[in-house]
Design a protein around this motif. Structure first.
Motif, PDB file in Angstrom:
ATOM      1  N   PHE B 393      89.912  62.871 -60.359  1.00 43.22           N
ATOM      2  CA  PHE B 393      88.679  63.327 -60.990  1.00 43.22           C
ATOM      3  C   PHE B 393      88.342  64.664 -60.325  1.00 43.22           C
ATOM      4  CE2 PHE B 393      83.935  62.874 -61.507  1.00 43.22           C
ATOM      5  CZ  PHE B 393      83.928  62.850 -62.890  1.00 43.22           C
ATOM      6  N   VAL B 394      88.509  65.762 -61.062  1.00 44.55           N
ATOM      7  CA  VAL B 394      88.394  67.078 -60.432  1.00 44.55           C
ATOM      8  C   VAL B 394      87.303  67.920 -61.083  1.00 44.55           C
ATOM      9  CG1 VAL B 394      90.818  67.139 -59.691  1.00 44.55           C
ATOM     10  CG2 VAL B 394      90.194  68.021 -61.945  1.00 44.55           C
ATOM     11  N   GLU B 395      86.790  68.832 -60.276  1.00 41.37           N
ATOM     12  CA  GLU B 395      85.797  69.783 -60.791  1.00 41.37           C
ATOM     13  C   GLU B 395      86.550  70.879 -61.543  1.00 41.37           C
ATOM     14  OE1 GLU B 395      83.798  71.987 -57.675  1.00 41.37           O
ATOM     15  OE2 GLU B 395      83.333  73.530 -59.158  1.00 41.37           O
ATOM     16  N   VAL B 396      86.126  71.190 -62.751  1.00 36.00           N
ATOM     17  CA  VAL B 396      86.821  72.229 -63.528  1.00 36.00           C
ATOM     18  C   VAL B 396      85.900  73.364 -63.959  1.00 36.00           C
ATOM     19  CG1 VAL B 396      88.655  70.720 -64.409  1.00 36.00           C
ATOM     20  CG2 VAL B 396      86.493  70.891 -65.666  1.00 36.00           C
ATOM     21  N   ASN B 397      84.607  73.163 -63.797  1.00 38.67           N
ATOM     22  CA  ASN B 397      83.664  74.099 -64.358  1.00 38.67           C
ATOM     23  C   ASN B 397      82.379  74.124 -63.526  1.00 38.67           C
ATOM     24  OD1 ASN B 397      82.925  75.876 -66.340  1.00 38.67           O
ATOM     25  ND2 ASN B 397      83.100  74.409 -68.011  1.00 38.67           N
ATOM     26  N   PRO B 398      81.755  75.234 -63.240  1.00 36.43           N
ATOM     27  CA  PRO B 398      82.054  76.583 -63.700  1.00 36.43           C
ATOM     28  C   PRO B 398      83.418  77.061 -63.187  1.00 36.43           C
ATOM     29  CG  PRO B 398      79.870  76.466 -62.668  1.00 36.43           C
ATOM     30  CD  PRO B 398      80.537  75.173 -62.394  1.00 36.43           C
ATOM     31  N   THR B 399      84.158  77.706 -64.052  1.00 38.82           N
ATOM     32  CA  THR B 399      85.515  78.121 -63.710  1.00 38.82           C
ATOM     33  C   THR B 399      85.534  79.135 -62.574  1.00 38.82           C
ATOM     34  OG1 THR B 399      85.323  79.701 -65.504  1.00 38.82           O
ATOM     35  CG2 THR B 399      86.536  77.683 -65.969  1.00 38.82           C
ATOM     36  N   THR B 400      84.390  79.805 -62.347  1.00 39.88           N
ATOM     37  CA  THR B 400      84.324  80.804 -61.285  1.00 39.88           C
ATOM     38  C   THR B 400      84.126  80.167 -59.909  1.00 39.88           C
ATOM     39  OG1 THR B 400      81.977  80.956 -61.816  1.00 39.88           O
ATOM     40  CG2 THR B 400      83.408  82.672 -62.707  1.00 39.88           C
ATOM     41  N   ASP B 401      83.797  78.874 -59.879  1.00 38.34           N
ATOM     42  CA  ASP B 401      83.559  78.190 -58.603  1.00 38.34           C
ATOM     43  C   ASP B 401      84.873  78.108 -57.829  1.00 38.34           C
ATOM     44  OD1 ASP B 401      81.415  76.553 -57.160  1.00 38.34           O
ATOM     45  OD2 ASP B 401      83.184  75.263 -57.076  1.00 38.34           O
ATOM     46  N   PRO B 402      84.855  78.449 -56.527  1.00 41.13           N
ATOM     47  CA  PRO B 402      86.107  78.426 -55.754  1.00 41.13           C
ATOM     48  C   PRO B 402      86.791  77.054 -55.752  1.00 41.13           C
ATOM     49  CG  PRO B 402      84.283  79.346 -54.448  1.00 41.13           C
ATOM     50  CD  PRO B 402      83.693  78.867 -55.724  1.00 41.13           C
ATOM     51  N   GLY B 403      86.003  75.996 -55.855  1.00 40.27           N
ATOM     52  CA  GLY B 403      86.600  74.653 -55.806  1.00 40.27           C
ATOM     53  C   GLY B 403      87.116  74.156 -57.148  1.00 40.27           C
ATOM     54  N   ALA B 404      86.961  74.984 -58.185  1.00 40.59           N
ATOM     55  CA  ALA B 404      87.307  74.503 -59.524  1.00 40.59           C
ATOM     56  C   ALA B 404      88.817  74.479 -59.767  1.00 40.59           C
ATOM     57  CB  ALA B 404      86.637  75.381 -60.574  1.00 40.59           C
ATOM     58  N   THR B 405      89.280  73.408 -60.373  1.00 41.04           N
ATOM     59  CA  THR B 405      90.675  73.283 -60.790  1.00 41.04           C
ATOM     60  C   THR B 405      90.784  73.789 -62.235  1.00 41.04           C
ATOM     61  OG1 THR B 405      90.813  71.291 -59.440  1.00 41.04           O
ATOM     62  CG2 THR B 405      92.553  71.580 -61.071  1.00 41.04           C
ATOM     63  N   LYS B 406      91.988  74.232 -62.607  1.00 43.71           N
ATOM     64  CA  LYS B 406      92.175  74.745 -63.977  1.00 43.71           C
ATOM     65  C   LYS B 406      91.956  73.621 -65.003  1.00 43.71           C
ATOM     66  CE  LYS B 406      95.442  77.676 -66.480  1.00 43.71           C
ATOM     67  NZ  LYS B 406      95.861  76.965 -67.655  1.00 43.71           N
ATOM     68  N   ILE B 407      91.211  73.952 -66.031  1.00 40.64           N
ATOM     69  CA  ILE B 407      90.914  72.936 -67.055  1.00 40.64           C
ATOM     70  C   ILE B 407      92.158  72.579 -67.855  1.00 40.64           C
ATOM     71  CG2 ILE B 407      89.572  72.441 -69.160  1.00 40.64           C
ATOM     72  CD1 ILE B 407      87.384  74.194 -68.147  1.00 40.64           C
ATOM     73  N   LEU B 408      92.329  71.287 -68.066  1.00 35.82           N
ATOM     74  CA  LEU B 408      93.423  70.814 -68.910  1.00 35.82           C
ATOM     75  C   LEU B 408      92.968  71.003 -70.350  1.00 35.82           C
ATOM     76  CD1 LEU B 408      96.061  69.526 -67.988  1.00 35.82           C
ATOM     77  CD2 LEU B 408      95.002  67.285 -68.229  1.00 35.82           C
ATOM     78  N   TYR B 409      93.445  72.101 -70.971  1.00 35.29           N
ATOM     79  CA  TYR B 409      92.999  72.426 -72.327  1.00 35.29           C
ATOM     80  C   TYR B 409      94.145  73.074 -73.089  1.00 35.29           C
ATOM     81  CZ  TYR B 409      90.458  74.716 -76.135  1.00 35.29           C
ATOM     82  OH  TYR B 409      90.032  75.139 -77.381  1.00 35.29           O
ATOM     83  N   PRO B 410      94.492  72.609 -74.231  1.00 37.31           N
ATOM     84  CA  PRO B 410      93.927  71.477 -74.953  1.00 37.31           C
ATOM     85  C   PRO B 410      94.197  70.153 -74.231  1.00 37.31           C
ATOM     86  CG  PRO B 410      95.422  72.739 -76.354  1.00 37.31           C
ATOM     87  CD  PRO B 410      95.605  73.251 -74.974  1.00 37.31           C
ATOM     88  N   LYS B 411      93.335  69.198 -74.484  1.00 39.22           N
ATOM     89  CA  LYS B 411      93.478  67.877 -73.895  1.00 39.22           C
ATOM     90  C   LYS B 411      94.810  67.263 -74.332  1.00 39.22           C
ATOM     91  CE  LYS B 411      91.697  64.059 -75.654  1.00 39.22           C
ATOM     92  NZ  LYS B 411      92.824  63.178 -75.387  1.00 39.22           N
ATOM     93  N   PRO B 412      95.545  66.650 -73.396  1.00 46.22           N
ATOM     94  CA  PRO B 412      96.806  66.011 -73.804  1.00 46.22           C
ATOM     95  C   PRO B 412      96.533  64.877 -74.803  1.00 46.22           C
ATOM     96  CG  PRO B 412      96.564  66.073 -71.403  1.00 46.22           C
ATOM     97  CD  PRO B 412      95.256  66.476 -71.973  1.00 46.22           C
ATOM     98  N   ALA B 413      97.565  64.473 -75.500  1.00 48.94           N
ATOM     99  CA  ALA B 413      97.400  63.362 -76.454  1.00 48.94           C
ATOM    100  C   ALA B 413      96.959  62.119 -75.703  1.00 48.94           C
ATOM    101  CB  ALA B 413      98.724  63.102 -77.166  1.00 48.94           C
ATOM    102  N   TRP B 414      96.245  61.244 -76.376  1.00 45.43           N
ATOM    103  CA  TRP B 414      95.832  59.992 -75.749  1.00 45.43           C
ATOM    104  C   TRP B 414      97.040  59.297 -75.165  1.00 45.43           C
ATOM    105  CZ3 TRP B 414      90.869  60.281 -75.330  1.00 45.43           C
ATOM    106  CH2 TRP B 414      90.083  60.786 -76.369  1.00 45.43           C
ATOM    107  N   LYS B 415      96.889  58.811 -73.988  1.00 49.47           N
ATOM    108  CA  LYS B 415      97.951  58.069 -73.286  1.00 49.47           C
ATOM    109  C   LYS B 415      99.103  58.948 -72.835  1.00 49.47           C
ATOM    110  CE  LYS B 415      97.824  53.212 -73.903  1.00 49.47           C
ATOM    111  NZ  LYS B 415      98.461  52.023 -74.354  1.00 49.47           N
ATOM    112  N   ALA B 416      98.951  60.291 -72.934  1.00 50.54           N
ATOM    113  CA  ALA B 416     100.061  61.157 -72.528  1.00 50.54           C
ATOM    114  C   ALA B 416     100.309  61.028 -71.038  1.00 50.54           C
ATOM    115  CB  ALA B 416      99.734  62.584 -72.869  1.00 50.54           C
TER     116      ALA B 416
END
Lengths: 294, 416
Positions: B393-416
Motif C-alpha cells: 500500500f503505497v503513497e502515489v499522490n501528490p506526485t511531487t511528494d518525495p515519498g511518492a511512488t509512481k502511479i500504476l496507470y492505467p490500472k492493470p486488469a483485475w487479478k493481473a
C-alpha cells in the motif's frame, strides 16, 4: 436506461432472488411446522458462509464440494438448537418466546464468529466467482448462474421430500394442523426437530452463495434477516411456494427499480410492495387466512 | 375523581422537575470537575461501532484507542492518573450512539469523551456530549455537516472530508492530453462522508475537459450493488470514482466490474481500500492491484510518531506496516490531541480543553501536525492518494511528494 439494462436487471433479480428464496424457504418451513419465528436464520446463513470460508481457505475444498460437509453440519446445528432450546418453549407465548430465544442464539453465534474470525470482512473466492459468460449481449456471472441452479436443485429436493415421501406427508399434515397430525399418529415433535434442522441446513447453501457475492462479517446477518422476514411475510408465513415467489419477485423488482428510477428508491420499493400486498391480502400472497390449531 | 386528577398532576409536575434537576446536577457535575483525586484513574468514554455496518472500522478504532492508552499509561498516564477506557458498542446506530454518550456521561461519569466512528454517528454524538459541556475529539467525523452545525466542542484530528479526492482530481487534470482520460463516472453512497467529496473533485476534473458520463447517488442501505455496478460498467467510463464507506461496497463493485469485463484505467474509492489487510483479505491480494484511495495517513509514513506507533502496533497485533488500518492511526491521534490538551490545561476540565483546542495551537500526532480552525476542523493535514501495488500500500499522490511512488496507470486488469 435502455432495454438491455432493464433485461439485465430482471435477470440479475431472478438469479439473486432465487438464492434469497432458498434461505427464506428454510425460515418459512420452520414457521409453518413449528409456529416459531427463527430470527437466527440470518446468522445461520453467515455461519454457513464462514464454514465454506474455513473449508476453502484452510483445507482448499471447493465451495460447492464443501456443501457436502456444511449442509449436514448445519443440519446437526439446527437439531441441537431445536432440542436444546426451542423444544422447551411451550404455551401460548410460544411465538414471542421463540423470537427471544432465537435472537439469543443469534447473539451467541455472532459473538463466537466475531471472536474466531474477527470483525474484518472476508469473501469467498473461486474461479467461477469472478468469471462470467456472455448471453444475448449480457454478461452473466457464473456464480449467479450456479447459485440459481443450486437453489433450484435444493428447492426441488425439498419439494420432492415434501410431496413425494411419507415424511413429507407428515410435515404437510403438521403444517396444516398439528393436533390432527398427532391424532393420526404423527410424531409432531420429531417432525418439528427435523424441519428445524432442514430449515437451518439450507442456509449452508445460501450462505455459500451470499459469501461468494458479498464481503461479510458476523454482523452482516442483520441485513439478511430483515430481508428474509419481509420475503416470508410477503409470500405468506408458512408457505414454501410463497417464499419462492416472493424472494424472486422482491429482488427482481428492487433491481428493476434501481435501474429505472435509481437505487435510492430500490430499497423503498421493497417495503412499499410489502405494505400494498399486506393491505390487500393480510395473510400474504400465498398464506392461508385460517388460524392454525396448535 | 377531581382530587385524584389533581394529585396525579402534582405528582407529574414534581417528577418532571426532579428529573430535570437531577439531569442538570449530574451533567454539570460531570463536566465542571477538572480534577481527579490522587490515585484515581482518569476515565475516558467512547462509543464505537463494534457490531453492525461499521464494525470493522469500529474494531480498528478500538485497537487505536487501546494502543494509545497502553502507551500513555506506560509513560505514567495523564498527569499521573492511569487511563481507563470505557468503550461501549453502538451497533453502528446513529440513535444508539446518543444513548451511549448520555450513559457514559451521566451514569459512568467519564472525565473525557473520545469520538465514535464515521461522520454519520459523530454529529449526533457531538450534539449529545455538547449538552453536558464535554469536548469531543474524534478521528472519523470530517463531514462538512458536522462543522456547519455550529458546535464548538467537536474537534476532528483527521483530514477534512471534502478535500479527500483533491490530489487525485489534480493528478487527473495534470496528465498530458494524450494520457488524460476522456470520460469519468461518479457513483456514491448518500453518506455524509462520501457525498461531499464528489463535487469538489468533479469540478477540478471537469475543468480539465474530462466528460462525466455517469453521476449517481445510491442509498446507503442498498445491499445488492449489482444493478448499480452494471450501470456504471455499461457507461464504460475510463475512470471510476466510488464514494464508499466500507469494504463490502468496494468489493461488490470490483466483483461486478470484473464479471462485466469492465476494467477502468483508474479506480478510486473513498474508503475501504485503506483498511489494510482487511481489504486484501476480502477482495484477494492480486485483485486489489492498482486500486486507489484518498487518506492522510498510511502505514509506511515516515513521520516519527507514526513509525513508533506502527512498530508498537505490529508488536502487539502482528502483521506488516501496509496492513495497518488507517483507523488505528486516526484513533491514536485522538488520544495524542487529548494528551496535549490535558497537559497544557493542567487538568481535565472540558471547558478548558475546548478553549485550548480552539486557541490555534499545533499538536504533533501520528497523522502529522494537528491544528484546529474555529470550526474544529484540522487544517494541517495534507491529503494523499494511496494505491495498492501488489500487496504493498503505497503513497502515489501528490506526485511531487518525495515519498511518492509512481502511479500504476492505467490500472492493470483485475487479478493481473
Amino acid at each position: 436506461m435502455n432495454g438491455t439494462a432493464v433485461l439485465h436487471s430482471i435477470i440479475d433479480g431472478v438469479l439473486t432472488g432465487s438464492v434469497y428464496a432458498l434461505m427464506a424457504t428454510g425460515l418459512t418451513l420452520i414457521f409453518g411446522v413449528m409456529n416459531i419465528i427463527n430470527v437466527a436464520q440470518g446468522i445461520f446463513v453467515i455461519l454457513g458462509a464462514y464454514l465454506s470460508y474455513a473449508l476453502s481457505v484452510h483445507l482448499g475444498i471447493d465451495l460447492f464440494a464443501g456443501l457436502a460437509i456444511t449442509i449436514p453440519t448445519l443440519f446437526v446445528v439446527g437439531i441441537v438448537v431445536e432440542r436444546a432450546f426451542l423444544s422447551r418453549i411451550k404455551g401460548p407465548e410460544r411465538v414471542v418466546m421463540s423470537i427471544l430465544v432465537t435472537y439469543a442464539v443469534a447473539l451467541v453465534i455472532e459473538g463466537v464468529l466475531d471472536m474466531v474470525f474477527t470483525a474484518n470482512y472476508v469473501e469467498l473466492h473461486a474461479w467461477y466467482v469472478d468469471q462470467s459468460v456472455r448471453v444475448l449481449g449480457i454478461w452473466l456471472p457464473y456464480i449467479y448462474l450456479l447459485g440459481f441452479a443450486l437453489a433450484l436443485v435444493l428447492l426441488g429436493a425439498l419439494y420432492v421430500m415434501l410431496y413425494r415421501t411419507r415424511f413429507g406427508a407428515s410435515v404437510r399434515a403438521s403444517l396444516a394442523n398439528q393436533t390432527a397430525a398427532a391424532l393420526v399418529g404423527i410424531n409432531v415433535r420429531r417432525v418439528s426437530t427435523i424441519c428445524f434442522g432442514l430449515g437451518v441446513a439450507v442456509t449452508a447453501a445460501g450462505g455459500m452463495i451470499y459469501g461468494a457475492t458479498n464481503a461479510f462479517n458476523a454482523n452482516s446477518s442483520y441485513d439478511l434477516i430483515s430481508r428474509l422476514l419481509v420475503i416470508i411475510v410477503l409470500g405468506g408465513m408458512g408457505s414454501l411456494g410463497g417464499a419462492l415467489v416472493a424472494g424472486i419477485m422482491m429482488i427482481t423488482i428492487e433491481d428493476l427499480v434501481s435501474v429505472v428510477w435509481g437505487s435510492t428508491w430500490s430499497n423503498l420499493s421493497f417495503f412499499v410492495i410489502l405494505v400494498i400486498v399486506l393491505s390487500l391480502r393480510p395473510q400474504g400472497l400465498f398464506g392461508q387466512r385460517s388460524v392454525r390449531v396448535a | 375523581m377531581r382530587g385524584k386528577r389533581k394529585l396525579f398532576r402534582a405528582l407529574s409536575v414534581t417528577s418532571v422537575l426532579v428529573a430535570s434537576l437531577f439531569t442538570v446536577a449530574t451533567s454539570s457535575g460531570a463536566s465542571s470537575s477538572g480534577s481527579i483525586a490522587k490515585g484515581q484513574p482518569v476515565l475516558i468514554g467512547a462509543s464505537l461501532s463494534l457490531t453492525g455496518e461499521f464494525s470493522a472500522d469500529g474494531t480498528a478504532f478500538q485497537a487505536g484507542y487501546n494502543l494509545w492508552a497502553a502507551d500513555q499509561n506506560a509513560k505514567g498516564g495523564l498527569l499521573g492518573h492511569q487511563i481507563k477506557l470505557k468503550i461501549i458498542s453502538d451497533a453502528s446506530s446513529p440513535t444508539q450512539v446518543i444513548t451511549n454518550y448520555q450513559s457514559l456521561i451521566s451514569t459512568d461519569h467519564v472525565n473525557l469523551t473520545f469520538g465514535p466512528f464515521s461522520s454519520l454517528l459523530t454529529l449526533p454524538a457531538a450534539k449529545a456530549v455538547n449538552r453536558y459541556g464535554y469536548a469531543m475529539v474524534e478521528g472519523a467525523g470530517g463531514a462538512p455537516s458536522i462543522f456547519q452545525s455550529g458546535l464548538k466542542n467537536v474537534f476532528d484530528a483527521a483530514l477534512p472530508v471534502a478535500d479527500g479526492l483533491v490530489p487525485f482530481a489534480k493528478w487527473i487534470a495534470s496528465l498530458p492530453a494524450s494520457q488524460r482520460p476522456k470520460t469519468i463516472a461518479y457513483v456514491t453512497s448518500n453518506d455524509p462522508f462520501t457525498e461531499p467529496q464528489i463535487p469538489v473533485a468533479a469540478k477540478i476534473i471537469k475543468a480539465a475537459g474530462v466528460k462525466t458520463v455517469y453521476n449517481k447517488v445510491f442509498a446507503a442501505e442498498v445491499t445488492d450493488y449489482t444493478p448499480i455496478a452494471d450501470e456504471v460498467a455499461a457507461a464504460n467510463a475510463q475512470v471510476v470514482v466510488l464514494g464508499s464507506v466500507d469494504v463490502p461496497t468496494v468489493s461488490s463493485f470490483m466483483q461486478a466490474f470484473e464479471q462485466a469485463h469492465y476494467n477502468p484505467k483508474a479506480f478510486i474509492a473513498t474508503a475501504g481500500p485503506d483498511q489494510g489487510t482487511t481489504f486484501l483479505k476480502a477482495v484477494g491480494s492480486t485483485y486489489a492491484n492498482g486500486v486507489m484511495v484518498p487518506n492522510a495517513w498510511f502505514g509506511g509514513s515516515k513521520n516519527a510518531e507514526s513509525v513508533k506507533m506502527v512498530s508498537e502496533y505490529i508488536k502487539k497485533y502482528g502483521g506488516t506496516a501496509s496492513g495497518v488500518n488507517a483507523d488505528v492511526a486516526e484513533a491514536y491521534a485522538v488520544g495524542q490531541v487529548i494528551t496535549a490538551a490535558v497537559k497544557a490545561t493542567g487538568g481535565f476540565s472540558n471547558a478548558k480543553i475546548i478553549t485550548y483546542l480552539h486557541s490555534g495551537v499545533t499538536i504533533q500526532s501520528v497523522l502529522g501536525a494537528v491544528k484546529f480552525n474555529s470550526l474544529g476542523e484540522n487544517n494541517q493535514p495534507t491529503a494523499f492518494t494511496f494505491q495498492w501495488q501488489g500487496t504493498k500500500f503505497v503513497e502515489v499522490n501528490p506526485t511531487t511528494d518525495p515519498g511518492a511512488t509512481k502511479i500504476l496507470y492505467p490500472k492493470p486488469a483485475w487479478k493481473a
